[in-house]
Write a protein that holds these residues in place. Structure first.
Motif, PDB file in Angstrom:
ATOM      1  N   ALA A  70       0.051   2.703   2.642  1.00 43.64           N
ATOM      2  CA  ALA A  70      -0.663   2.952   1.239  1.00 43.64           C
ATOM      3  C   ALA A  70      -1.307   4.588   1.219  1.00 43.64           C
ATOM      4  O   ALA A  70      -1.073   5.179   0.057  1.00 43.64           O
ATOM      5  CB  ALA A  70      -1.667   2.003   1.055  1.00 43.64           C
ATOM      6  N   ARG A  71      -1.676   4.967   2.420  1.00 42.34           N
ATOM      7  CA  ARG A  71      -2.121   6.151   2.420  1.00 42.34           C
ATOM      8  C   ARG A  71      -1.279   7.435   2.400  1.00 42.34           C
ATOM      9  O   ARG A  71      -1.491   8.430   1.973  1.00 42.34           O
ATOM     10  CB  ARG A  71      -3.064   6.227   3.877  1.00 42.34           C
ATOM     11  N   LEU A  73       2.120   7.021   1.332  1.00 45.30           N
ATOM     12  CA  LEU A  73       3.238   7.157   0.549  1.00 45.30           C
ATOM     13  C   LEU A  73       2.854   7.422  -0.863  1.00 45.30           C
ATOM     14  O   LEU A  73       1.914   6.764  -1.416  1.00 45.30           O
ATOM     15  CB  LEU A  73       3.917   5.876   0.501  1.00 45.30           C
ATOM     16  N   PRO A  76       5.303   3.617  -5.459  1.00 43.43           N
ATOM     17  CA  PRO A  76       4.803   2.134  -5.167  1.00 43.43           C
ATOM     18  C   PRO A  76       5.555   1.452  -4.131  1.00 43.43           C
ATOM     19  O   PRO A  76       6.762   1.666  -3.676  1.00 43.43           O
ATOM     20  CB  PRO A  76       5.207   1.539  -6.603  1.00 43.43           C
ATOM     21  N   PHE A  77       4.787   0.177  -3.490  1.00 48.02           N
ATOM     22  CA  PHE A  77       5.711  -0.467  -2.470  1.00 48.02           C
ATOM     23  C   PHE A  77       5.276  -1.776  -2.668  1.00 48.02           C
ATOM     24  O   PHE A  77       3.959  -2.007  -3.023  1.00 48.02           O
ATOM     25  CB  PHE A  77       5.489   0.260  -1.296  1.00 48.02           C
ATOM     26  N   LEU A  93      -3.104  -6.864  -0.813  1.00 47.31           N
ATOM     27  CA  LEU A  93      -3.344  -5.847  -2.184  1.00 47.31           C
ATOM     28  C   LEU A  93      -4.724  -5.072  -1.678  1.00 47.31           C
ATOM     29  O   LEU A  93      -4.483  -3.965  -2.118  1.00 47.31           O
ATOM     30  CB  LEU A  93      -3.592  -6.865  -3.368  1.00 47.31           C
ATOM     31  N   ARG A  94      -5.674  -5.633  -0.915  1.00 49.95           N
ATOM     32  CA  ARG A  94      -6.741  -4.648  -0.498  1.00 49.95           C
ATOM     33  C   ARG A  94      -6.355  -3.478   0.410  1.00 49.95           C
ATOM     34  O   ARG A  94      -7.115  -2.576   0.604  1.00 49.95           O
ATOM     35  CB  ARG A  94      -7.798  -5.684   0.175  1.00 49.95           C
ATOM     36  N   LYS A  95      -5.358  -3.935   1.157  1.00 49.45           N
ATOM     37  CA  LYS A  95      -4.811  -2.878   2.167  1.00 49.45           C
ATOM     38  C   LYS A  95      -4.013  -1.905   1.443  1.00 49.45           C
ATOM     39  O   LYS A  95      -3.421  -0.903   1.944  1.00 49.45           O
ATOM     40  CB  LYS A  95      -3.784  -3.512   3.144  1.00 49.45           C
ATOM     41  N   GLY A  96      -3.782  -2.068   0.137  1.00 55.18           N
ATOM     42  CA  GLY A  96      -3.136  -0.742  -0.726  1.00 55.18           C
ATOM     43  C   GLY A  96      -1.850  -1.212  -1.149  1.00 55.18           C
ATOM     44  O   GLY A  96      -1.107  -0.136  -1.821  1.00 55.18           O
ATOM     45  N   ASP A  98       1.133  -2.258  -3.737  1.00 53.74           N
ATOM     46  CA  ASP A  98       1.140  -2.546  -5.079  1.00 53.74           C
ATOM     47  C   ASP A  98       1.513  -3.812  -5.781  1.00 53.74           C
ATOM     48  O   ASP A  98       1.153  -4.273  -6.610  1.00 53.74           O
ATOM     49  CB  ASP A  98       2.104  -1.415  -5.612  1.00 53.74           C
ATOM     50  N   LYS A  99       2.335  -4.762  -4.832  1.00 57.65           N
ATOM     51  CA  LYS A  99       2.957  -5.694  -5.233  1.00 57.65           C
ATOM     52  C   LYS A  99       3.103  -6.525  -4.043  1.00 57.65           C
ATOM     53  O   LYS A  99       3.201  -6.061  -3.040  1.00 57.65           O
ATOM     54  CB  LYS A  99       4.079  -5.916  -5.971  1.00 57.65           C
TER      55      LYS A  99
END
Lengths: 254, 201
Positions: A70-71, A73, A76-77, A93-96, A98-99
């Motif tokens: 998440a940091r 890229l 979206p992933f 989701l909290r870890k970032g 998108d889906k």
């Protein structure tokens, strides 16, 4: 117009990518964030990570890769594999991510789709379906294709969307690994049945298979693993051909 | 220093990283002192309008945000953060927004899939706007939303076509909004943020 998406899929076990043999020039080839960035630079529109870590205790640790991806890229992933509860959705989701994609657990407990979409929005709930052709229809399988269910794949997709799934990934068990093309018949049936994006999975072996899925079946995205991992199909060349076939595609990726 | 407003709306790591990558000194903060010292403020947001607006009110940061705008310093709302800048939204009842931009937020009434999700091309409404300096018409950016801005014609910088005209970038004086996610829009998103950086005095 919305572009058709090219989606490489990466399997993760214990926080490391497996089968990621392509990028030999990168020292640490199994780092999910490093591979993810490399795919983004090559032109991937989105990435899918499947965590195949066997035990749930180890999966909790394995999922720390999500934060790093998440940091790092800038596309979206989604993350799937072993998702069983609303709490699993929340964690990922909290870890970032998108889906979050859910497969067997949604078959066993369809309310999971409703609950997750109600809490987090249907845009982040992806229903992944494994389907096998039987008697002219398509039967839903669970547990990685091991167990047949009584569900019809098209009906299950409709039910999933009704419950709140915002996207369907359809994996053809028959086509998977054959490299003879996506199951166009299956994709067309789904496109006709639901009004959320349909992502084709299983069977990609050549560039024309992607063209066929996008053009003939009107799939919204094409997912593949091995042809990208082993460098058999360079994403840049693939997107060029798709664009030449008048398929809306995001070309400027650098 | 760029300050990304933290009012408990989820993971801001990719937003933070995208501003850093575009060459900006950025932090995520809810500290009033840090916010008052910001050269530019970023209002992020995901989810539904009313809970986000409630969270923003509960954070007590709205007066600082307005003070920032009054001082003519840049404020950028991203995705739901952009929607909050408008006068109102009819998402699950009528709700008041910050009223920093004219127009309102309403649900898509179209035959295409909702949410409007995926990579869509930008059409320039105000070609000479400095935010468009490093990108070209037709460049793709990443959208995820079910509501969009209407009656916003006066502030349109760029839009996307999705059966209706979807305001994608809006600007009025020092208040800017982006409906898409620049932090998820690859190098094009990064170029838009680079252009934003140059708007900071």
């Amino acid at each position: 117009m919305i572009a058709k998406r090219i989606i490489p899929c990466l399997d993760v076990r214990d926080g490391r990518v497996v089968k990621g043999r392509k990028f030999k020039d990168i020292l640490d080839v199994e780092d999910p964030a490093v591979l993810a960035k490399r795919y983004a630079l090559e032109g991937a529109d989105e990435l899918v990570f499947y965590d195949i870590t066997a035990s749930s205790e180890r999966r909790a640790i394995s999922l720390s890769f999500v934060e790093e991806v998440a940091r790092e890229l800038d596309i979206p992933f989604s993350v799937g594999g072993g998702v069983r509860s609303v709490e699993d959705f929340r964690t990922i989701l909290r870890k970032g991510a998108d889906k979050v994609s859910v497969n067997s657990a949604a078959v066993h407990d369809p309310e999971l789709i409703r609950e997750a979409s109600r809490r987090f929005g249907n845009q982040c709930v992806v229903l992944s379906i494994d389907a096998k052709k039987e008697n002219g229809g398509y039967v839903v399988y669970t547990e990685g294709g091991r167990n047949a269910t009584a569900l019809d794949a098209v009906e299950w997709a409709k039910e999933g969307v009704r419950l709140g799934a915002g996207e369907i990934v359809i994996n053809s068990i028959d086509a998977d690994g054959m490299k003879e093309g996506y199951d166009i018949d299956l994709l067309r049936r789904l496109k006709k049945a639901v009004n959320v994006p349909i992502i084709a999975s299983g069977g990609a072996g050549a560039i024309e298979h992607f063209v066929e899925a996008a053009k003939v079946a009107d799939a919204d995205g094409m997912l593949a693993a091995s042809v990208f991992h082993f460098g058999e199909i360079p994403i840049e060349a693939l997107k060029k051909v798709l664009s030449e076939n008048d398929i809306p595609i995001r070309l400027k990726v650098k | 220093m760029i300050v990304i407003l933290d009012y408990d709306v989820g993971n801001l790591a990719s937003v933070l990283q995208s501003f850093k990558k575009a060459g900006m000194d950025a932090v995520v903060s809810k500290d009033p002192g840090t916010i008052q010292a910001a050269d530019a403020l970023i209002l992020p947001g995901v989810g539904a309008f009313a809970p986000a607006m409630d969270a923003l009110r509960a954070s007590g940061l709205i007066p600082y945000l307005k003070e920032h705008v009054d001082k003519k310093k840049p404020l950028l709302g991203i995705c739901l953060g952009m929607q909050l800048l408008f006068e109102s939204s009819d998402e699950h009842g009528l709700h008041e927004g910050l009223g920093l931009l004219p127009g309102k937020i309403t649900h898509f009434d179209i035959s295409l899939n909702i949410p409007h999700m995926g990579w869509n091309g930008l059409k320039f409404d105000n070609e000479s706007h400095p935010l468009l300096k490093y990108i070209e018409e037709g460049d793709y950016v990443y959208f995820v939303h079910s509501y969009y801005a209407v009656e916003a014609d006066d502030t349109l910088v760029a839009s996307a076509e999705y059966e209706v005209n979807v305001p994608a970038i809006v600007a009025k004086n020092n208040v800017y909004g982006m409906q898409f996610h620049p932090e998820k829009s690859g190098p094009v998103g990064s170029r838009i943020l680079k252009a934003f950086k140059e708007l900071i005095p």
